[in-house]
Design an enzyme around this catalytic site. Structure first.
Site, mmCIF file in Angstrom:
data_model
loop_
_atom_site.group_PDB
_atom_site.id
_atom_site.type_symbol
_atom_site.label_atom_id
_atom_site.label_comp_id
_atom_site.label_asym_id
_atom_site.label_seq_id
_atom_site.Cartn_x
_atom_site.Cartn_y
_atom_site.Cartn_z
ATOM 1 N N GLY A 134 0.813 -1.218 0.000
ATOM 2 C CA GLY A 134 0.000 0.000 0.000
ATOM 3 C C GLY A 134 0.839 1.257 0.000
ATOM 4 N N ASN A 135 1.983 1.233 0.707
ATOM 5 C CA ASN A 135 2.849 2.406 0.734
ATOM 6 C C ASN A 135 3.446 2.703 -0.631
ATOM 7 O OD1 ASN A 135 2.863 3.337 3.551
ATOM 8 N ND2 ASN A 135 3.661 1.306 3.989
ATOM 9 N N LYS A 150 -2.324 -3.522 15.873
ATOM 10 C CA LYS A 150 -2.230 -2.770 14.617
ATOM 11 C C LYS A 150 -2.870 -1.397 14.771
ATOM 12 C CE LYS A 150 -1.197 -2.896 10.163
ATOM 13 N NZ LYS A 150 0.166 -3.158 9.659
ATOM 14 N N LYS A 154 -1.462 -8.021 4.441
ATOM 15 C CA LYS A 154 -1.748 -8.283 3.032
ATOM 16 C C LYS A 154 -0.864 -9.372 2.443
ATOM 17 C CE LYS A 154 1.572 -6.137 0.275
ATOM 18 N NZ LYS A 154 2.565 -6.030 1.279
ATOM 19 N N LYS A 200 6.857 -10.448 5.431
ATOM 20 C CA LYS A 200 7.059 -10.825 4.030
ATOM 21 C C LYS A 200 7.766 -12.172 3.938
ATOM 22 C CE LYS A 200 7.238 -6.066 2.269
ATOM 23 N NZ LYS A 200 6.544 -5.520 3.417
#
Length: 310
Positions: A10-11, A126, A210, A272
């Site tokens: 998203g960034n 979060k 995500k 990740k």
């Protein structure tokens, strides 16, 4: 050719609608390279800055009445819509510009099932939405039951759980579209988190990472390759030190060793790497790659990125 799931951060899509549209056009070039090479491509994307802006707008709108504040699952759905719109438009335009007029590109509103007993629900971590001083945050907590925590000296923010994905509600439709050769944008922002209650599903206030959602989607649609696109060409060990080393071709067991050594930063590279491991382990022969957006097509043919396999 291969069936590929791409996780786009998203960034990487900027902090405003105009900036996002420009960056979506850049991302579309790398995605189009893979499609033109004959691969079936599915795109997942983050929504960190975007969903925060949506939530903050509703918090400001509802400052005099908490009932006006949009629930968080709905904010995630909104972010899926407008980010998907920008990506869908950009990818379609790039394909048409390259002579591919008959490849449909579609965005799918995606619900991701989570376990209501996931330990994350006992420890929300979060941060979302705006910043408040301590008194205001505690007043909101008393009124709503939401959890607020001090965030790095910048003020108090609401925190929500980040559970792991269990299933994708739309998986049959998703696989049908992919198998029909359509370019699908799905699991935006990790998906809209839902839990099963009795005889129905309902949204919950949570954020699914995500990369984990994209890895789950890749496994469910029988993808061959899962690519996590980030700001660097490779994953590094001893990052920022004199003995920094880029990882090129590595194994799940070796990456687990590096995790045990705390080589990867939580909230940054660690999820990740964990998502890459999840996909690589999900079935024999599957390959996960962590690479930069600009070199996505090179990564698929082994010329860039960190490749993780069993």
């Amino acid at each position: 050719m291969s069936k590929i799931v791409i996780a786009l951060g998203g960034n990487a899509l900027g902090n405003s609608a105009n900036e996002q549209l420009t960056k979506a056009e850049l991302a579309a070039k790398s995605i189009a390279d893979l499609i033109i090479a004959g691969h079936h491509v599915v795109i997942a994307h983050g929504n960190g800055p975007q969903v925060g802006q949506i939530r903050l707008a509703f918090e400001n709108f509802g400052s005099d009445d908490p009932e006006k504040i949009m629930p968080f699952p709905e904010c995630t759905a909104m972010s899926q819509g407008y980010i998907g719109y920008h990506l869908q438009q950009a990818i379609d335009e790039e394909l048409v510009a390259r002579g591919l007029n008959d490849v449909p590109v579609v965005s799918m509103l995606t619900q991701v099932v989570v376990d209501p007993k996931d330990p994350a629900f006992e420890n929300p971590t979060k941060p979302i939405g705006g910043y408040y001083d301590e008194a205001a945050a505690k007043k909101i907590m008393d009124e709503t039951g939401d959890v607020y925590k001090e965030d790095a000296g910048r003020g108090w923010r609401r925190v929500v759980p980040s559970p792991k994905p269990v299933d994708i509600y739309e998986k049959v439709s998703l696989k049908t579209l992919v198998d029909a050769g359509q370019v699908v944008i799905a699991c935006g922002g990790g998906g809209i988190p839902i839990v099963y209650h009795g005889d129905h599903y309902e949204g919950v206030d949570a954020v699914i990472d995500k990369d984990f959602a994209a890895a789950k989607m890749a496994a469910l649609i029988e993808a061959d390759i899962f690519i996590i696109l980030t700001a660097v060409d490779h994953v590094f060990v001893n990052f920022g030190k004199e003995n920094q080393e880029a990882l090129v071709d590595t194994t799940v067991s070796k990456m687990n060793e590096y995790i045990a050594e705390d080589q990867f930063a939580p909230g940054s590279m660690l999820p990740k790497v964990e998502a890459a491991i999840d996909f690589a382990e999900s079935k024999a022969g599957r390959k996960a790659i962590i690479a930069s957006l600009e070199k996505a097509s090179d990564a698929v043919v082994g010329k860039s990125g960190t490749i993780v396999q069993v």
